[in-house]
Design an enzyme around this catalytic site. Sequence first.
Site, mmCIF file in Angstrom:
data_model
loop_
_atom_site.group_PDB
_atom_site.id
_atom_site.type_symbol
_atom_site.label_atom_id
_atom_site.label_comp_id
_atom_site.label_asym_id
_atom_site.label_seq_id
_atom_site.Cartn_x
_atom_site.Cartn_y
_atom_site.Cartn_z
ATOM 1 C CB ALA A 9 -2.985 19.254 29.102
ATOM 2 C CB THR A 125 -4.281 16.204 10.206
ATOM 3 O OG1 THR A 125 -4.767 17.278 9.397
ATOM 4 C CG2 THR A 125 -2.841 15.922 9.796
ATOM 5 C CG ASP A 126 -8.185 17.538 6.665
ATOM 6 O OD1 ASP A 126 -7.213 18.088 7.231
ATOM 7 O OD2 ASP A 126 -9.266 18.123 6.444
ATOM 8 C CD GLU A 127 -3.317 20.873 7.841
ATOM 9 O OE1 GLU A 127 -2.186 21.228 7.467
ATOM 10 O OE2 GLU A 127 -3.940 21.450 8.739
ATOM 11 C CE1 TYR A 149 0.227 18.934 12.676
ATOM 12 C CE2 TYR A 149 -1.057 19.599 10.752
ATOM 13 C CZ TYR A 149 -0.978 18.979 11.988
ATOM 14 O OH TYR A 149 -2.100 18.393 12.534
ATOM 15 C CB ALA A 151 5.953 16.237 5.724
ATOM 16 C CE LYS A 153 -0.823 14.330 13.349
ATOM 17 N NZ LYS A 153 -0.922 14.000 14.807
ATOM 18 C CG ASN A 178 -9.426 22.997 9.474
ATOM 19 O OD1 ASN A 178 -8.704 22.109 9.055
ATOM 20 N ND2 ASN A 178 -9.198 24.269 9.263
ATOM 21 C CG ASN A 248 -9.695 30.460 5.069
ATOM 22 O OD1 ASN A 248 -10.225 29.664 5.830
ATOM 23 N ND2 ASN A 248 -8.503 30.253 4.530
ATOM 24 N N GLY A 274 3.233 27.630 0.324
ATOM 25 C CA GLY A 274 2.711 26.275 0.100
ATOM 26 C C GLY A 274 1.284 26.091 0.600
#
Length: 337
Positions: A9, A125-127, A149, A151, A153, A178, A248, A274
């Site tokens: 959802a 994620t690529d993060e 977040y 870490a 993942k 993204n 951005n 960070g």
Amino acid sequence: MHVLVTGGAGFIGSHYVRMLLQAPGSSGLTVTVLDALTYAGNTANLADLAGDRRLRFRRGDICDRAVLDELLPGVESLVHFAAESHVDRSIEDSDAFLHTNVLGTQRLLDAAVRHGVRKFVHVSTDEVYGSIERGSWPETHPVQPNSPYSASKASSDLLVLACHRTHGLDVGVTRCSNNYGPMQYPEKVIPLFVTRLIDGLTVPLYGDGRNVRDWLHVEDHCRGIELVRTAGRPGEIYNIGGGTELTNLELAERLLAATGADWSSVRRMPDRKGHDLRYSVDWSKVRDELGYRPLHDLATGLAATVRWYQDNPGWWRPLSGSLASAPDRCAVPTGSV
Ligand code: NAD
């Protein structure tokens, strides 16, 4: 074929469920969505599929063993989207991130092994790779996450890969850049900017705006995930990218132009703690092995996305209202997806 989709959802999960049910030859498919309906979950994301008898919705927490034992018998594939997904929230309070992203993923893996699930796809994620100034990360790059977040993942990725080695569960891990598209919760940069600009409000830009993100249309991401579910090699990681990097500042410029606003609508904000400078995945593996390539170009995809928010205020106005009390936390003009 019975597919269980966790987090179905949410933004990406709901697009994935729609893609599954609308695919040619899907008449024999059954899809169960398991979703806790946190602030980010929204049954309106599945409203157009409500009459489809192949879709079953169950509200519940992926950490709840009883719910998993109720739902998993007979499930052949499990595609795991459910997560806490917002970097800024994780910096404020990481409890829910550890609960869902780490413990929840392990509970799902245990249940998948218990009930003989054949394929487990974990959407990451690529993060998890950290930040890269030049070049792109291949899947072999070590994880170096910089936020609670990412870490959490990265931890879940390791648990999924460990389950493959320990129990032989056929897993695939996807790491995407993204996402953008319709029905994204308006705390993330694109819907945040677009909905505020539609209403003539200002939008927040972190730091000097030079952080770079690669933008991937949500439907391209879903096709990549489906390739990994149906044809990915067991125990492998696949990066999925969009091939369109923007700072951005460049993204803000495009969104201002698309909504008829200008730079007077932009508020500068102190940088995020960070804050990763640049993410860039090398997605040649999913391209060469599974034939993936993004079909949406950014200019067209972004224009259609802006139009969707312009045409569907009934979807986002109730959500934006709930953000009004916390404008600064929602000031996330980066890829904190
Ligand atoms: P989202 O926040 O829109 O949706 C998450 C969904 O998970 C919501 O429906 C929520 O109700 C559900 N959920 C949360 N905790 C749960 C729990 N304990 N039990 C059951 N359901 C729970 O997220 P999204 O943007 O659709 O992201 C989906 C996945 O893709 C996440 O795993 C995220 O880490 C990953 N991802 C997203 C992006 C992006 O650009 N949005 C980029 C890279 C990776």
